[in-house]
Structures are given as C-alpha cells and as structure tokens.
Design a protein around this motif. Structure first.
Motif, short mmCIF file in Angstrom:
data_model
loop_
_atom_site.label_atom_id
_atom_site.label_comp_id
_atom_site.label_asym_id
_atom_site.label_seq_id
_atom_site.Cartn_x
_atom_site.Cartn_y
_atom_site.Cartn_z
N VAL A 274 55.36 35.02 33.81
CA VAL A 274 54.36 35.83 34.61
C VAL A 274 54.69 37.48 33.81
O VAL A 274 53.73 37.94 33.66
CB VAL A 274 54.34 35.66 36.00
N VAL A 285 48.44 41.01 37.48
CA VAL A 285 49.04 39.70 37.79
C VAL A 285 49.10 39.65 39.06
O VAL A 285 49.94 38.56 39.62
CB VAL A 285 49.92 39.37 36.76
N VAL A 288 48.81 36.37 41.08
CA VAL A 288 49.02 34.97 40.17
C VAL A 288 49.52 33.83 41.25
O VAL A 288 49.22 32.63 40.82
CB VAL A 288 50.22 35.11 39.48
#
Length: 341
Positions: A274, A285, A288
């Motif tokens: 990530v 992100v 996520v």
C-alpha cells in the motif's frame, strides 16, 4: 467437427484457414493446439505451427449469453494497452464469426513466463527474488492506473459514475442468488460497506482481478504480461489495490483451494504494498481498509456461490467440498478489516 486429437472448442485446421486469409505470411506450417489448464471461466489454448506460438481465448463450451461482448472487450483492452508501459501480449486477431470455432474468440502472441499461484511455487526463487516479483506487481498496477483512458481510446470502456454503488449492489444480488444457509455477519458486512462508501478518485482502467497468478513473471523476475482482462472496466482504481492487499494477506488456511502466495518467504507485507502504491501513484490511500474489506466480501460471495453449486451437484473437481468452510473466515476478515479502518 474437430478431429479427436484436437482439444474441445478449437479446430486448428479452421483456425489456420482464418489466419491464412486474415494474416497472410504469419504461419509457417500446420497448427497444433492444446488446452491450457487453470482457467476459471474463458478457455485458453496454446497454438503453434512448430516455429511461432500463439494463445487463443474463447468462451466456455456451451455458453450462449453475451460471449461475443466478453471476447471483444478482452481483445479491445489488450489492443489499447499494448503500446503503453503496461505489459500485455500483442493482439493478433479478433473473430466474431462463430462458424470458425463455435464462438467468438481472439488470438494473441504467446508470452514466455510463469504464473505463480502458491507459496510453494515461489519458494525456489528465494526471499529476495520473491520480494522483487511482488513489488513489480505494484509498480505495474501504478502504470495501469496512470493511463488516461481517453488517450488510449478507452474513454467509453465503462461507467465510472456510481461505480462502487453498482459493485456493492451487484455482489449483494450475487449473494441473494446463492443464499442457502445462515451466514452470520455477511449482512452486517454488506450494510457496513454501504454505509461507509468512500468517495472514488478519478476513474482509471481497472483490471478487476489483479494478483500474482494473473501475471507472467520472466526469468529476470520482471512482469512480462498481465493476463485475464475479462473483468476489466473503467472504475475506481483502489478496488484493484484492495483486492491485491486481500490476496497478499496470509490466510493461514492449510489446503485452501483459494490461491495465495502471501506465506512465501520474502513476500512483502500488505502495508508495504500500500505504501509503495501511494508513493508511486500519488493517490490518497487512506480508505484502503474499505476497499480491502470489500474484496473480502466479494470473495466470500464468490465462494458461497461455488459452495451452493456444489451442494446442487453442479461442480466437478477436487477441493469444492471444502469451499463452504472458508466463507465464514472471509466474512470475519472483512468485518475486522472494516472495523480496523
């Protein structure tokens, strides 16, 4: 009719006649073909004239619904991506004429490489090479999501507006269609995903099933081709990242028929994947966990569908008797991931 020594669904003589007409000079001799095992839906064949090698993709035998659309979409996306930095096989030909092989199909170049499906298959590479191969998976995903769909003639490849809502609704319907037993927590997970729907970033070309065993890794540990574009569309790119994180999480389920390479020595942790994606793509992100929880939910629904068909005697092969036992684990993982986010 194909001869008995030809694989079901592909007659090399008819294929050769077509290629001679449409791509004169491509072939050096008679064609032979074999079915490539491991496909989950569309059929894939290795074809050779003894000098060159190609791959043919066609729908499953007996399918009659929207198959031309599926093949055309796959061929269209690899044709659009081939000139870009995203590695895909070179397209050779698309054929809609069902008289040739009984269904629409396309031909692409053969790319040498290995699809790693299990930690055991990765083991001979060692930790260092395994790490590089998986990090390359992230780098290639960043390349894909960086493409401007309009610039590669894929501006109308999907409907990005309301993408996540439609995805959640679609998989909810899939669940309802295969519901045959109590599944504690799955309705809670579905509702929680709907209540916490994130705002999607700018749309991108998404693969739809992005993981290590859908790419070919070369001897230099680099990705030589991304395969299986049948679920690709325009949509929220973070759905690809969430799925990759889910598949990169050790499941700890010995003998599981769900492939995962996450237990391999040297495999980067999901958090590193990530962070690398965020650093290279510049994308936010922070949500996520939602996308990863959605991936757990989606896989739970897919597995429950397989379990349901197994109970009806509609599946054949090994491992299907254990699929149903995995579903509660995927539901639990989805709930935990969403809560931690």
């Amino acid at each position: 009719m194909s001869r008995p020594d030809h694989p079901p669904g592909l007659d090399p003589v008819r294929l050769r006649d077509l290629l001679e007409r449409e791509r004169p000079g491509l072939l050096q001799g008679e064609l032979s073909a074999r079915l490539i095992e491991g496909g989950r839906s569309n059929l894939t064949y290795h074809v050779t004239d003894g000098v060159g090698r190609w791959v043919v993709r066609r729908p499953p035998l007996g399918h009659v619904l929207a198959t031309a659309h599926d093949m055309r979409r796959e061929h269209r996306v690899i044709s659009a991506l081939h000139p870009t930095a995203v590695p895909v096989p070179a397209p050779v030909l698309f054929c809609e004429d069902e008289e040739v092989l009984g269904a629409p199909f396309y031909v692409m170049e053969f790319v040498a490489g290995t699809p790693y499906r299990t930690a055991e298959q990765l083991a001979p590479l060692g930790p260092g090479r395994t790490r590089e191969a998986v990090l390359g998976l992230v780098d290639t995903l960043v390349e894909l999501h960086a493409l401007d769909p309009e610039a590669i003639a894929l501006g109308d490849f999907g409907r990005p507006e309301g993408f996540l809502e439609r995805q959640l609704r679609r998989w909810g319907k899939q669940l309802a269609a295969s519901r045959s037993r109590e599944l504690p927590g799955i309705d809670e997970l579905h509702a929680a995903l709907g209540a916490r729907l994130p705002d999607s970033p700018a749309p991108a070309v998404v693969h739809g099933d992005y993981r290590l065993d859908n790419v070919l890794i070369g001897d230099d540990d680099r990705i030589k081709a991304v395969l299986d574009w049948e679920m690709s569309t325009l949509g929220d790119p973070l759905t690809d990242l969430g799925l990759l994180v889910m598949y990169s999480t050790p499941h700890g389920l010995p003998g599981s028929p769900v492939s995962t390479t996450a237990e391999a020595a040297g495999h980067p942790a999901p958090s590193e994947l990530v962070e690398r994606y965020a650093a290279l793509s510049g994308r936010d992100v922070s949500a996520v966990s939602w996308y990863t929880a959605f991936a757990w939910f989606k896989l739970a629904v897919i597995l429950e569908g397989i379990h349901y068909r197994y109970t009806l005697g509609q599946t054949v092969g090994g491992g299907f008797d254990r699929i149903g036992d995995l579903v509660p684990y995927f539901i639990e993982q989805g709930l935990t991931t969403l809560q931690e986010g």
